[in-house]
Design an enzyme around this catalytic site. Structure first.
Site, PDB file in Angstrom:
ATOM      1  N   ASN A 158      83.956  27.317  32.260  1.00  0.00           N
ATOM      2  CA  ASN A 158      83.202  26.057  32.219  1.00  0.00           C
ATOM      3  C   ASN A 158      82.053  26.008  33.230  1.00  0.00           C
ATOM      4  O   ASN A 158      81.027  25.380  32.982  1.00  0.00           O
ATOM      5  CB  ASN A 158      84.140  24.865  32.403  1.00  0.00           C
ATOM      6  CG  ASN A 158      84.940  24.918  33.691  1.00  0.00           C
ATOM      7  OD1 ASN A 158      85.224  25.983  34.217  1.00  0.00           O
ATOM      8  ND2 ASN A 158      85.312  23.754  34.196  1.00  0.00           N
ATOM      9  N   GLU A 256      93.530  27.041  41.275  1.00  0.00           N
ATOM     10  CA  GLU A 256      92.976  25.731  40.927  1.00  0.00           C
ATOM     11  C   GLU A 256      93.124  25.581  39.426  1.00  0.00           C
ATOM     12  O   GLU A 256      92.428  26.233  38.645  1.00  0.00           O
ATOM     13  CB  GLU A 256      91.506  25.624  41.361  1.00  0.00           C
ATOM     14  CG  GLU A 256      91.042  24.186  41.447  1.00  0.00           C
ATOM     15  CD  GLU A 256      89.979  23.845  40.414  1.00  0.00           C
ATOM     16  OE1 GLU A 256      89.838  22.653  40.091  1.00  0.00           O
ATOM     17  OE2 GLU A 256      89.300  24.747  39.941  1.00  0.00           O
ATOM     18  N   CYS A 290      87.589  20.134  35.144  1.00  0.00           N
ATOM     19  CA  CYS A 290      88.986  19.831  35.485  1.00  0.00           C
ATOM     20  C   CYS A 290      89.134  18.484  36.178  1.00  0.00           C
ATOM     21  O   CYS A 290      90.213  17.903  36.190  1.00  0.00           O
ATOM     22  CB  CYS A 290      89.577  20.948  36.329  1.00  0.00           C
ATOM     23  SG  CYS A 290      88.649  21.303  37.824  1.00  0.00           S
ATOM     24  N   GLU A 467      89.757  24.927  47.668  1.00  0.00           N
ATOM     25  CA  GLU A 467      88.438  25.525  47.877  1.00  0.00           C
ATOM     26  C   GLU A 467      87.547  24.559  48.654  1.00  0.00           C
ATOM     27  O   GLU A 467      87.800  23.358  48.702  1.00  0.00           O
ATOM     28  CB  GLU A 467      87.767  25.834  46.526  1.00  0.00           C
ATOM     29  CG  GLU A 467      88.576  26.719  45.595  1.00  0.00           C
ATOM     30  CD  GLU A 467      88.433  28.197  45.888  1.00  0.00           C
ATOM     31  OE1 GLU A 467      87.759  28.554  46.887  1.00  0.00           O
ATOM     32  OE2 GLU A 467      88.981  29.003  45.130  1.00  0.00           O
TER      33      GLU A 467
END
Length: 488
Positions: A158, A256, A290, A467
């Site tokens: 994405n 993630e 997300c 992150e």
């Protein structure tokens, strides 16, 4: 540069040890443009042997890379950022061709790619440790930080450039070498970065990019005995598989994964602001983020007014050729369109009311490509699959709630814990929000969009580690405790 991002048909190899590898004979994977289904290029279908070569190259290069002063590593990453910046338009057009996002959003992704690298480079002088008082005389305790060694990165389709930079930058500045598996849907962004890394003077083998299918080459990368750490952005299913595969080798994991972000709007919210944020948080990148607004909980007193505005604005969104800069481009693949269409059909069959039918577009200008129009539903049961499963597309269900406690209870009724949204002007509610919502990232009175210096992490089924920012950077370093005694 061996990699030509402007070619009508890109024939790319893997980037290993500073060289472009075009192994023959070899199965190739075709990469298509989601907007018109044309094949824009091919990549090698990597094998476990390719994974081994990349890991060995990284392990060999990492030793010399890790003993360079951190500032030198940071300068190399900064040079990479400048080269990307210089070719930003070319890069943005490549992202749009392979991923399908509107060109303005692709330009924004290139900007984020540069930002992630720059922030990582700035951390070169912030690699520190601690000195702790010892209980013994003539002794001090030092806590030092060291790189892990070889880091494997598995990126999602994405945001193929930004997600790569988010991992590559801190990993390299911390002194690790990096092997990335570029997603087979969107491999060219990672290969573009690799080509510029060589031009930036990053030593051969420090950054490697391989291509192929996750269950084949990805598994080999994860299983390899020289892999010390794995950082992955992707689905929960893939994350669980990596978790199991990495267990035998006790690999360090940063995962993630997916999200099912609740979007809570209370009766005192600024409706104009909330509607605008709900649109941005649902439809950017065709809903393929997300942290997207995945389910809306609306106070009964404002639900009708909110939904009227939201549905009207959703219906007015422009869908079309991403190079023409519409509001929404295509979904990344036909399989993705079929998946979300099935989720909507199931929701309607279970009693959801369609407020905006939307759905797949297949006629006229949409005869080619993977198109899905905005779809809005109203749901009465929070246990419905559409309220529990990540959609990852331009579809959003809404429920009415009685009060803030009701909204919090429904929002937390999920295994996901990545992002959440709250819109209210009540100070007491705002003060309760951090403790009450079980999510790693909360947006209050604003749309999504994390910042480089913050920390992006999921709770529960949304992942491990995190992150960005100093906390994210520190995750690429392991600690060592040294008891320094000078007693004669």
């Amino acid at each position: 540069m061996a990699f030509d991002a402007t070619a009508d048909h890109i024939k790319a190899g893997m980037f290993v040890g500073g060289d472009w590898l075009f192994p023959h004979p070899r199965e190739v994977i075709e990469v298509e443009n989601p907007a018109d289904e044309t094949v824009i290029g091919t990549i090698p279908a990597g094998t476990p042997e390719d994974a081994d070569q990349a890991i060995r190259s990284a392990a060999q290069a990492q030793r010399a890379w890790s003993v360079l002063p951190a500032i030198e590593r940071g300068r190399a990453v900064s040079r990479l950022a400048r080269l990307i910046e210089r070719r930003s338009e070319e890069f943005a057009r490549l992202i749009t061709r392979e991923q399908g996002k509107p060109i303005t959003q692709a330009r924004g992704e290139v900007g984020a790619t540069v930002g992630f690298l720059d922030y990582a480079a700035e951390n070169a002088r912030r690699i520190g440790g601690d000195i702790v008082a010892s209980d013994n005389p003539n002794e001090e305790i030092q806590i030092r930080r060291h790189p892990y060694g070889v880091v494997v990165g598995l990126t999602a389709w994405n945001y193929p450039a930004a997600l790569a930079a988010r991992k590559i930058g801190p990993a390299l500045v911390a002194g690790n070498a990096f092997v990335m598996l570029a997603h087979e849907f969107t491999p060219f962004s990672g290969l573009f970065i690799a080509a510029l890394a060589k031009e930036a003077g990053i030593p051969d083998g420090v950054l490697n990019v391989v291509t192929g299918r996750g269950p084949v080459i990805g598994q080999a990368l994860v299983e390899h005995p020289a892999t010390a750490m794995i950082t992955m952005t992707g689905s929960n299913r893939a994350g669980r598989e990596i978790f199991r595969t990495a267990a035998d080798g006790m690999k360090v994991l940063r995962l993630e994964l997916g999200g099912k972000a609740p979007f809570i709007v209370m009766e005192d919210a600024d409706l104009d602001r909330a509607v605008a944020a709900a649109l941005t948080a649902r439809y950017t990148n065709c809903g393929q983020i997300c942290t997207c607004n995945e389910r809306m909980y609306l106070h009964r007193d404002i639900a009708d007014a909110f939904l009227d505005r939201f549905v009207a604005a959703s219906k007015a969104l422009r869908i079309g050729d991403p190079m023409g800069d519409p509001d929404l481009g295509p979904k990344v693949s036909g399989a993705e369109v079929a998946k979300i269409a099935g989720q909507v059909d199931q929701a309607v069959a279970s009693g959801a009311q369609l407020l905006l039918p939307g759905g797949p577009l297949t006629d006229g200008a949409y005869a080619k490509g993977h198109w899905y129009a905005p779809t809005v539903l109203e749901v009465a049961d929070n246990a419905a699959a559409i309220m529990q499963e990540e959609v990852f597309g331009p579809v959003v269900p809404a429920m009415r709630v009685d009060d803030f406690d009701h909204a919090l209870r429904l929002a937390n009724d999920t295994g996901f814990g990545l992002s959440a949204y709250v819109f209210t002007r009540d100070h007491r509610r705002l003060m309760r929000t951090p403790a009450a919502l079980k999510f790693g990232e909360i947006y209050v009175n604003r749309a999504n969009g994390e910042q480089f210096q913050a920390f992006h992490n999921g709770w529960g089924q949304s992942g491990l580690g995190g992150e960005d920012g100093q906390y994210g950077f520190d995750g690429y370093l392991r600690k060592q405790t040294l008891y320094m005694n000078w007693d004669e």
